[in-house]
Scaffold this motif. Structure first.
Motif, PDB file in Angstrom:
ATOM      1  N   LEU A 140     -14.307 108.367 142.059  1.00 21.66           N
ATOM      2  CA  LEU A 140     -15.301 109.426 141.863  1.00 21.66           C
ATOM      3  C   LEU A 140     -15.554 109.655 140.383  1.00 21.66           C
ATOM      4  N   GLY A 141     -14.478 109.616 139.574  1.00 21.33           N
ATOM      5  CA  GLY A 141     -14.652 109.745 138.127  1.00 21.33           C
ATOM      6  C   GLY A 141     -15.498 108.619 137.549  1.00 21.33           C
ATOM      7  N   GLU A 142     -15.294 107.390 138.045  1.00 20.62           N
ATOM      8  CA  GLU A 142     -16.103 106.270 137.576  1.00 20.62           C
ATOM      9  C   GLU A 142     -17.568 106.449 137.963  1.00 20.62           C
ATOM     10  N   VAL A 143     -17.809 106.976 139.180  1.00 20.93           N
ATOM     11  CA  VAL A 143     -19.192 107.196 139.611  1.00 20.93           C
ATOM     12  C   VAL A 143     -19.862 108.266 138.753  1.00 20.93           C
ATOM     13  N   VAL A 144     -19.123 109.354 138.468  1.00 19.47           N
ATOM     14  CA  VAL A 144     -19.684 110.412 137.605  1.00 19.47           C
ATOM     15  C   VAL A 144     -19.980 109.854 136.217  1.00 19.47           C
ATOM     16  N   ALA A 145     -19.051 109.050 135.683  1.00 18.31           N
ATOM     17  CA  ALA A 145     -19.289 108.439 134.377  1.00 18.31           C
ATOM     18  C   ALA A 145     -20.505 107.512 134.421  1.00 18.31           C
ATOM     19  N   GLY A 146     -20.649 106.755 135.528  1.00 20.73           N
ATOM     20  CA  GLY A 146     -21.819 105.889 135.672  1.00 20.73           C
ATOM     21  C   GLY A 146     -23.112 106.688 135.714  1.00 20.73           C
ATOM     22  N   CYS A 147     -23.103 107.837 136.424  1.00 23.06           N
ATOM     23  CA  CYS A 147     -24.302 108.691 136.471  1.00 23.06           C
ATOM     24  C   CYS A 147     -24.642 109.234 135.088  1.00 23.06           C
ATOM     25  N   LEU A 148     -23.611 109.611 134.318  1.00 20.31           N
ATOM     26  CA  LEU A 148     -23.860 110.127 132.966  1.00 20.31           C
ATOM     27  C   LEU A 148     -24.437 109.032 132.067  1.00 20.31           C
ATOM     28  N   ARG A 149     -23.942 107.809 132.233  1.00 17.44           N
ATOM     29  CA  ARG A 149     -24.503 106.711 131.431  1.00 17.44           C
ATOM     30  C   ARG A 149     -25.963 106.458 131.809  1.00 17.44           C
ATOM     31  N   VAL A 150     -26.280 106.582 133.097  1.00 21.90           N
ATOM     32  CA  VAL A 150     -27.661 106.399 133.531  1.00 21.90           C
ATOM     33  C   VAL A 150     -28.547 107.504 132.964  1.00 21.90           C
ATOM     34  N   ASP A 248     -17.838  89.973 140.149  1.00 23.17           N
ATOM     35  CA  ASP A 248     -17.295  89.418 138.904  1.00 23.17           C
ATOM     36  C   ASP A 248     -18.406  88.815 138.049  1.00 23.17           C
ATOM     37  N   ALA A 249     -19.400  88.222 138.701  1.00 22.48           N
ATOM     38  CA  ALA A 249     -20.519  87.649 137.951  1.00 22.48           C
ATOM     39  C   ALA A 249     -21.303  88.740 137.219  1.00 22.48           C
ATOM     40  N   LEU A 250     -21.448  89.901 137.845  1.00 28.35           N
ATOM     41  CA  LEU A 250     -22.125  91.016 137.171  1.00 28.35           C
ATOM     42  C   LEU A 250     -21.363  91.430 135.914  1.00 28.35           C
ATOM     43  N   ARG A 251     -20.032  91.493 136.026  1.00 30.01           N
ATOM     44  CA  ARG A 251     -19.234  91.873 134.855  1.00 30.01           C
ATOM     45  C   ARG A 251     -19.346  90.828 133.759  1.00 30.01           C
ATOM     46  N   VAL A 252     -19.344  89.549 134.142  1.00 30.32           N
ATOM     47  CA  VAL A 252     -19.479  88.479 133.142  1.00 30.32           C
ATOM     48  C   VAL A 252     -20.824  88.578 132.428  1.00 30.32           C
ATOM     49  N   MET A 253     -21.867  88.985 133.148  1.00 27.15           N
ATOM     50  CA  MET A 253     -23.193  89.135 132.547  1.00 27.15           C
ATOM     51  C   MET A 253     -23.328  90.411 131.710  1.00 27.15           C
ATOM     52  N   GLY A 254     -22.259  91.205 131.627  1.00 27.98           N
ATOM     53  CA  GLY A 254     -22.291  92.422 130.839  1.00 27.98           C
ATOM     54  C   GLY A 254     -22.887  93.612 131.567  1.00 27.98           C
ATOM     55  N   LEU A 255     -22.993  93.548 132.903  1.00 26.64           N
ATOM     56  CA  LEU A 255     -23.547  94.634 133.694  1.00 26.64           C
ATOM     57  C   LEU A 255     -22.424  95.397 134.381  1.00 26.64           C
ATOM     58  N   ASP A 256     -22.618  96.683 134.547  1.00 30.51           N
ATOM     59  CA  ASP A 256     -21.617  97.526 135.184  1.00 30.51           C
ATOM     60  C   ASP A 256     -21.880  97.586 136.688  1.00 30.51           C
ATOM     61  N   ILE A 258     -20.713  99.535 138.877  1.00 32.12           N
ATOM     62  CA  ILE A 258     -20.853 100.922 139.322  1.00 32.12           C
ATOM     63  C   ILE A 258     -22.299 101.371 139.178  1.00 32.12           C
ATOM     64  N   GLU A 259     -22.900 101.093 138.024  1.00 35.49           N
ATOM     65  CA  GLU A 259     -24.298 101.492 137.804  1.00 35.49           C
ATOM     66  C   GLU A 259     -25.257 100.700 138.685  1.00 35.49           C
ATOM     67  N   ILE A 260     -24.968  99.422 138.875  1.00 40.38           N
ATOM     68  CA  ILE A 260     -25.896  98.561 139.604  1.00 40.38           C
ATOM     69  C   ILE A 260     -25.793  98.763 141.109  1.00 40.38           C
ATOM     70  N   LEU A 261     -24.565  98.846 141.629  1.00 43.71           N
ATOM     71  CA  LEU A 261     -24.358  98.834 143.081  1.00 43.71           C
ATOM     72  C   LEU A 261     -24.081 100.211 143.675  1.00 43.71           C
ATOM     73  N   ILE A 262     -23.299 101.026 142.987  1.00 41.35           N
ATOM     74  CA  ILE A 262     -22.769 102.247 143.600  1.00 41.35           C
ATOM     75  C   ILE A 262     -23.662 103.451 143.372  1.00 41.35           C
ATOM     76  N   VAL A 263     -24.089 103.675 142.128  1.00 41.09           N
ATOM     77  CA  VAL A 263     -24.864 104.886 141.820  1.00 41.09           C
ATOM     78  C   VAL A 263     -26.123 104.989 142.681  1.00 41.09           C
ATOM     79  N   PRO A 264     -26.951 103.935 142.810  1.00 39.15           N
ATOM     80  CA  PRO A 264     -28.136 104.075 143.679  1.00 39.15           C
ATOM     81  C   PRO A 264     -27.789 104.372 145.130  1.00 39.15           C
ATOM     82  N   ARG A 265     -26.716 103.781 145.644  1.00 39.85           N
ATOM     83  CA  ARG A 265     -26.358 104.000 147.042  1.00 39.85           C
ATOM     84  C   ARG A 265     -25.881 105.435 147.284  1.00 39.85           C
TER      85      ARG A 265
END
Length: 379
Positions: A140-150, A248-256, A258-265
């Motif tokens: 939940l903390g990671e999701v909140v941090a992801g929302c703040l980054r967005v 893992d491929a998303l992380r290698v590409m420098g993408l988070d 949490i922001e890509i998959l979790i926050v929108p859902r």
């Protein structure tokens, strides 16, 4: 200097054994592939016959395939801990690691039942529940941090993904949720009329179905349906991406992820669940009105008039206030279970099942806590 016999085809598999200070060095040459299987087996037999601490030099190999790697791993395991590889190319090391020889696990002895085993099992379950709760809070903390980054970088927000998830959850889920709420409203009203008729108070079924649907039934049924339908889909989607190493491929590409998959859902769940709850409330009331007309002889106008006097805005607000919190619980549990999926279909099925069961359990617990809280503040 012994060598393995050659087989048909050029560049056969060979081994040259040399005495060195550390023991014996086996220098492999040629093609250790399926086409050279007899020569590969003969060379492996020579290495086994040499015994002692053995250094297997792979620098002279021209080619290595799965068969050759497996024979090498089997031979190394038979030689014992003193055998080691040297001079291996990176691609050869990868292949050897993939076919690594593993001994069969010894059969576990059956434990005898002890009187304290149920207590120990209960303690292990409580400990596991505590760990899962802490993992959920951390996520939940990671999701909140992801929302703040967005929020700090609005351009990074995936608007189309949010719209697509709202469509999948709300638009496509509305028919089945409204149908089930309608049927439950009919059943509850029918049973209420049958019981209240004994006291000549069947008209009070309007108060019962109105308050029960708006405060409890609508949001609870909707949350359970969303947990079974959308929560399981979230776990399956994220788990499949884990199995295919797309996360893992998303992380290698420098993408988070949490922001890509979790926050929108999760945002889509928190937007869609209140809307579905409102539709479920209307469907349950419609079922109650039709059942009151059929079983209680109460006209639709009388039902609407009594419903207006029985309920207020606070009853509607209570159900809508619960909905985003239940959506958050469902989204967190579904996402955590999805990220815990390993590389097998069995693991995926197990975590999808766990996601649905845990979500339904936590939704009911949360509904009970809200009921106690609203009763305590007389709301």
């Amino acid at each position: 200097m012994p060598t393995a016999p050659s087989t048909r085809g050029a560049d056969p598999a060979r081994v040259a054994l040399e005495r060195v200070r550390e023991g014996v060095a086996a220098r492999l040459t040629g093609r250790w592939t399926a086409g050279q299987a007899p020569a590969v087996e003969a060379a492996a037999a020579e290495m086994l016959a040499a015994g002692g601490p053995l250094v297997i030099d792979l620098s002279g190999l021209s080619r290595l395939d799965t068969l050759g790697a497996w024979v090498l791993e089997r031979t190394r395991a038979d030689l014992g801990p003193g055998a080691a590889y040297a001079g291996a190319a990176p691609e050869h090391l990868i292949l050897l690691r993939e076919v690594a020889y593993r001994e069969a696990a010894p059969a576990t002895r059956r434990r005898r039942f002890r009187p304290l085993d149920p207590v120990a099992g209960l303690g292990a379950g409580v400990s596991s529940l505590g760990r899962e709760g802490l993992a959920g809070l951390a996520f939940l903390g990671e999701v909140v941090a992801g929302c703040l980054r967005v929020l700090a970088r609005p351009r990074s927000f995936r608007g189309p993904a949010l719209i697509n998830q709202v469509e999948q959850i709300a638009l496509r889920g509305a028919p089945i949720i409204m149908l089930i709420s309608f049927l439950v409203g009919c059943i509850v009203t029918q049973q209420g009329i049958i019981q209240l008729q004994r006291f000549g108070a069947q008209s009070y079924v309007v108060n019962m179905i109105g308050i029960l649907s708006l405060r409890e039934l609508g949001v609870l049924l909707t949350s359970i349906m969303v947990a079974g339908r959308s929560g399981s889909a979230f776990t399956a989607e994220i788990g499949s991406m884990r199995m295919r190493e797309e996360v893992d491929a998303l992380r290698v590409m420098g993408l988070d992820p949490i922001e890509i998959l979790i926050v929108p859902r999760i945002l889509a769940l928190m937007l869609a669940l209140p809307m579905l709850t409102f539709l479920a409330d209307l469907a349950a009331l419609a079922g109650g009105a039709l059942t009151s007309l059929a079983y209680g002889g109460l006209s639709l106008e009388a039902f609407a008039f009594r419903l207006q006097n029985a309920i207020g805005f606070r009853h509607v607000a209570i159900g809508l206030i619960k909905a985003p919190f239940m959506a958050l619980i469902i989204g967190i549990i579904a996402s955590v279970e999805g990220f815990m999926v390993q590389g097998s279909a069995e693991s995926l099925g197990r975590h999808v099942t766990a996601s649905v069961v845990k979500s339904i359990f936590m939704v009911i617990v949360l509904d009970g806590l809200f009921a106690v809280f609203f009763a305590a503040i007389d709301f």
